[in-house]
Write a protein that holds these residues in place. Structure first.
Motif, PDB file in Angstrom:
ATOM      1  N   ILE A 225      -3.539   6.640  -3.393  1.00  0.00           N
ATOM      2  CA  ILE A 225      -2.670   6.155  -2.318  1.00  0.00           C
ATOM      3  C   ILE A 225      -2.486   7.270  -1.305  1.00  0.00           C
ATOM      4  CG2 ILE A 225      -0.377   5.275  -1.766  1.00  0.00           C
ATOM      5  CD1 ILE A 225      -0.327   4.277  -4.758  1.00  0.00           C
ATOM      6  N   VAL A 226      -2.827   6.966  -0.051  1.00  0.00           N
ATOM      7  CA  VAL A 226      -2.566   7.930   1.021  1.00  0.00           C
ATOM      8  C   VAL A 226      -1.150   7.637   1.500  1.00  0.00           C
ATOM      9  CG1 VAL A 226      -3.457   8.917   3.156  1.00  0.00           C
ATOM     10  CG2 VAL A 226      -4.999   7.727   1.628  1.00  0.00           C
ATOM     11  N   ARG A 227      -0.193   8.319   0.915  1.00  0.00           N
ATOM     12  CA  ARG A 227       1.212   7.939   1.074  1.00  0.00           C
ATOM     13  C   ARG A 227       1.668   7.948   2.531  1.00  0.00           C
ATOM     14  NH1 ARG A 227       5.044   8.563  -2.837  1.00  0.00           N
ATOM     15  NH2 ARG A 227       6.330   9.555  -1.279  1.00  0.00           N
ATOM     16  N   ASP A 228       1.250   8.944   3.274  1.00  0.00           N
ATOM     17  CA  ASP A 228       1.789   9.083   4.620  1.00  0.00           C
ATOM     18  C   ASP A 228       1.161   8.127   5.619  1.00  0.00           C
ATOM     19  OD1 ASP A 228       3.515  10.899   3.728  1.00  0.00           O
ATOM     20  OD2 ASP A 228       2.416  12.670   4.415  1.00  0.00           O
ATOM     21  N   ARG A 229       0.107   7.422   5.214  1.00  0.00           N
ATOM     22  CA  ARG A 229      -0.497   6.451   6.125  1.00  0.00           C
ATOM     23  C   ARG A 229       0.110   5.062   5.908  1.00  0.00           C
ATOM     24  NH1 ARG A 229      -6.697   6.373   5.431  1.00  0.00           N
ATOM     25  NH2 ARG A 229      -6.662   8.617   5.749  1.00  0.00           N
TER      26      ARG A 229
ATOM     27  N   LYS B  32       2.528   1.801   5.686  1.00  0.00           N
ATOM     28  CA  LYS B  32       3.662   1.269   6.436  1.00  0.00           C
ATOM     29  C   LYS B  32       4.497   0.322   5.590  1.00  0.00           C
ATOM     30  CE  LYS B  32       1.532   1.792  10.995  1.00  0.00           C
ATOM     31  NZ  LYS B  32       0.701   1.051  11.942  1.00  0.00           N
ATOM     32  N   GLY B  33       4.335   0.407   4.295  1.00  0.00           N
ATOM     33  CA  GLY B  33       5.224  -0.310   3.377  1.00  0.00           C
ATOM     34  C   GLY B  33       5.216  -1.824   3.496  1.00  0.00           C
ATOM     35  N   CYS B  34       4.067  -2.419   3.825  1.00  0.00           N
ATOM     36  CA  CYS B  34       4.053  -3.878   4.004  1.00  0.00           C
ATOM     37  C   CYS B  34       4.182  -4.615   2.690  1.00  0.00           C
ATOM     38  CB  CYS B  34       2.791  -4.324   4.734  1.00  0.00           C
ATOM     39  SG  CYS B  34       1.273  -4.086   3.812  1.00  0.00           S
ATOM     40  N   GLY B  35       3.737  -3.993   1.600  1.00  0.00           N
ATOM     41  CA  GLY B  35       3.891  -4.617   0.291  1.00  0.00           C
ATOM     42  C   GLY B  35       2.809  -5.620  -0.066  1.00  0.00           C
ATOM     43  N   PHE B  36       1.745  -5.722   0.740  1.00  0.00           N
ATOM     44  CA  PHE B  36       0.674  -6.668   0.409  1.00  0.00           C
ATOM     45  C   PHE B  36       0.056  -6.324  -0.950  1.00  0.00           C
ATOM     46  CE2 PHE B  36      -0.692  -7.752   5.073  1.00  0.00           C
ATOM     47  CZ  PHE B  36       0.525  -8.371   5.271  1.00  0.00           C
TER      48      PHE B  36
ATOM     49  N   TYR C 209       8.788   4.842   5.538  1.00  0.00           N
ATOM     50  CA  TYR C 209       8.527   3.640   4.758  1.00  0.00           C
ATOM     51  C   TYR C 209       8.480   3.998   3.275  1.00  0.00           C
ATOM     52  CZ  TYR C 209       6.984   1.326   9.081  1.00  0.00           C
ATOM     53  OH  TYR C 209       6.918   0.790  10.329  1.00  0.00           O
TER      54      TYR C 209
ATOM     55  N   GLU D 252      -3.717  -0.737   6.393  1.00  0.00           N
ATOM     56  CA  GLU D 252      -3.562   0.638   6.885  1.00  0.00           C
ATOM     57  C   GLU D 252      -4.629   1.582   6.364  1.00  0.00           C
ATOM     58  OE1 GLU D 252      -1.165   1.357   9.020  1.00  0.00           O
ATOM     59  OE2 GLU D 252      -0.337  -0.647   8.911  1.00  0.00           O
TER      60      GLU D 252
ATOM     61  N   ALA E 226      -4.839   2.695   3.443  1.00  0.00           N
ATOM     62  CA  ALA E 226      -4.033   3.715   2.784  1.00  0.00           C
ATOM     63  C   ALA E 226      -4.147   3.688   1.267  1.00  0.00           C
ATOM     64  CB  ALA E 226      -2.560   3.547   3.184  1.00  0.00           C
TER      65      ALA E 226
ATOM     66  N   SER F  45       3.876  -2.932  10.829  1.00  0.00           N
ATOM     67  CA  SER F  45       3.899  -3.148   9.386  1.00  0.00           C
ATOM     68  C   SER F  45       3.816  -4.658   9.135  1.00  0.00           C
ATOM     69  CB  SER F  45       5.199  -2.596   8.830  1.00  0.00           C
ATOM     70  OG  SER F  45       5.303  -2.891   7.470  1.00  0.00           O
ATOM     71  N   THR F  46       3.020  -5.061   8.153  1.00  0.00           N
ATOM     72  CA  THR F  46       2.716  -6.445   7.749  1.00  0.00           C
ATOM     73  C   THR F  46       1.929  -7.240   8.791  1.00  0.00           C
ATOM     74  OG1 THR F  46       4.731  -7.573   8.467  1.00  0.00           O
ATOM     75  CG2 THR F  46       4.786  -6.575   6.294  1.00  0.00           C
TER      76      THR F  46
END
Lengths: 92, 292
Positions: A22-26, A28-32, A53, A76, A78, B28-29
């Motif tokens: 996981i590239v953490r800093d890339r 955006k926390g979309c959760g897909f 995020y 992303e 990521a 995001s999303t």
């Protein structure tokens, strides 16, 4: 009641295992990836990344079967999965 | 960009991305990033020299795609991605020209170019990201906004009938027409690969969630909620009649491959027709272009 039987080639088929990166800093926390991982390997972590995020973390990393769904679904770029070399046969 | 600690391998798509421009501008999303990763996967599966592939985009959120892909890529003026791609293809028929743009760019201001490229069966591949709204400019009503949907220029809901894009390009003579949502990643990748391999005008519509404008204005949650909606409400119907593919607000979405046929492309038709008419005087399109 069990409606399925053991596949005839179950002894020969090897379930691949993936290692999740996981590239953490890339992220955006979309959760897909968290929502659609078929093995429920991922979970959004409580930590923040550089953008604020919550990136995912692999809470059940051993269950990963290297399907690469998260890699293709991530908007992303990521998260990605590499194949673990170790071999393991199917049980039962 | 700082990476994780330790010896982490490179992301497998980094060789086809301009990494100095990543992270991208999409919210995001948003589903456009997923469409791009499917496209990169399709390119990696597609056996074609990368220096013979060109990506053209117009304006809009999806117009940024050309800027993020590390190939010969062009960011053209609004709506003019297809004429630019047509010129590229005719000047150098060896190129595989891909137009990757949005619904506001391809179907509204570029609508005329879209139908004529399909009519002439120009040998280009068009990927249209449909997020039902003009997302980059503030959520105005697009020709693909479903009836009843709210946008910043239709605050009481949209009363217009939206475009049925597969019907539009199919009736103009496109040789390959498919529609998938951003959630159908495997099928979308395979479909993109088929479209790349197909000679003639091939078209794939990608329905993608827009979280910041379409979902927020219509109180549909985030892009993740729209993905869940696609999961529950998309129906795969290969070869479905094109008239049945209308998209209604929050109703089921028919996806699949609708047209896969063979028809002479623009350059083939040129050679066939003019070769017959002109006889000895005829110079084939490819030869003529080489000589010029």
């Amino acid at each position: 009641m069990q409606y399925w039987r053991k596949p005839l080639d179950a002894d020969r088929i090897q379930i691949p295992h993936g290692e999740i990166h996981i590239v953490r800093d890339r992220c955006k926390g979309c959760g897909f990836c968290v929502e659609y991982c078929p093995k429920d390997v991922l979970e959004l972590s409580s930590q923040f990344n550089i953008k604020g995020y919550h990136p995912p973390e692999a809470v059940n990393a051993d269950a990963c079967v290297h399907c690469q769904l998260c890699e293709l679904l991530c908007p992303e770029f990521a998260i990605f999965v590499t194949l673990k070399e170790e071999e393991q046969t199917v049980e039962g | 960009m700082k990476k994780n600690a330790g010896n982490v391998p490179e992301h497998p798509m980094e060789n086809l991305l301009r990494m100095d421009r990543i992270p991208h501008i999409w919210c995001s999303t948003c589903g456009i990033g997923t469409a791009v990763s499917c496209f990169i996967q399709a390119l990696q599966n597609f056996d074609y020299p990368l220096d013979k592939i060109a990506v053209v985009s117009g304006i809009g959120c999806s117009g940024r795609i050309a800027g993020y892909i590390k190939l010969d890529s062009f960011h053209t003026t609004h709506g003019r991605a297809i004429p630019f791609a047509t010129g590229l293809k005719l000047a150098n028929p060896e190129l595989k020209v891909i137009v990757f743009s949005g619904d506001g760019d391809l179907v509204s201001i570029g609508g005329n170019h879209l139908i004529h490229a399909a009519r002439r069966n120009m040998d280009i591949t068009v990927f249209c990201v449909n997020n039902f709204i003009y997302a980059m400019t503030g959520g105005q009503c697009a020709p693909t906004t479903p009836t009843d949907a709210n946008s910043s220029t239709s605050p009481y809901g949209n009363f217009d009938h939206p475009f049925n894009i597969p019907l539009l390009v199919g009736s103009c003579g496109a040789t390959y027409v498919a529609r998938w949502t951003a959630l159908h990643i495997r099928r979308l990748t395979r479909s993109m690969q088929e479209a790349l391999e197909k000679p003639g005008f091939s078209f794939v519509e990608i329905i993608a969630p827009c979280s910041t404008l379409y979902a927020r204005r219509n109180r549909l949650g985030t892009g993740l909620d729209l993905m869940k909606f696609y999961h529950d409400n998309s129906v795969i119907q290969h070869g479905a009649p094109l008239e049945s593919l209308d998209i209604q607000f929050q109703k089921k979405i028919i996806v699949g491959k609708f047209i896969d046929k063979k028809r002479p492309t623009f350059l083939e038709a040129w050679d066939q027709y003019l070769g017959k008419k002109l006889g000895d005087k005829f110079i084939s399109a490819e030869k003529g272009i080489r000589a010029a």
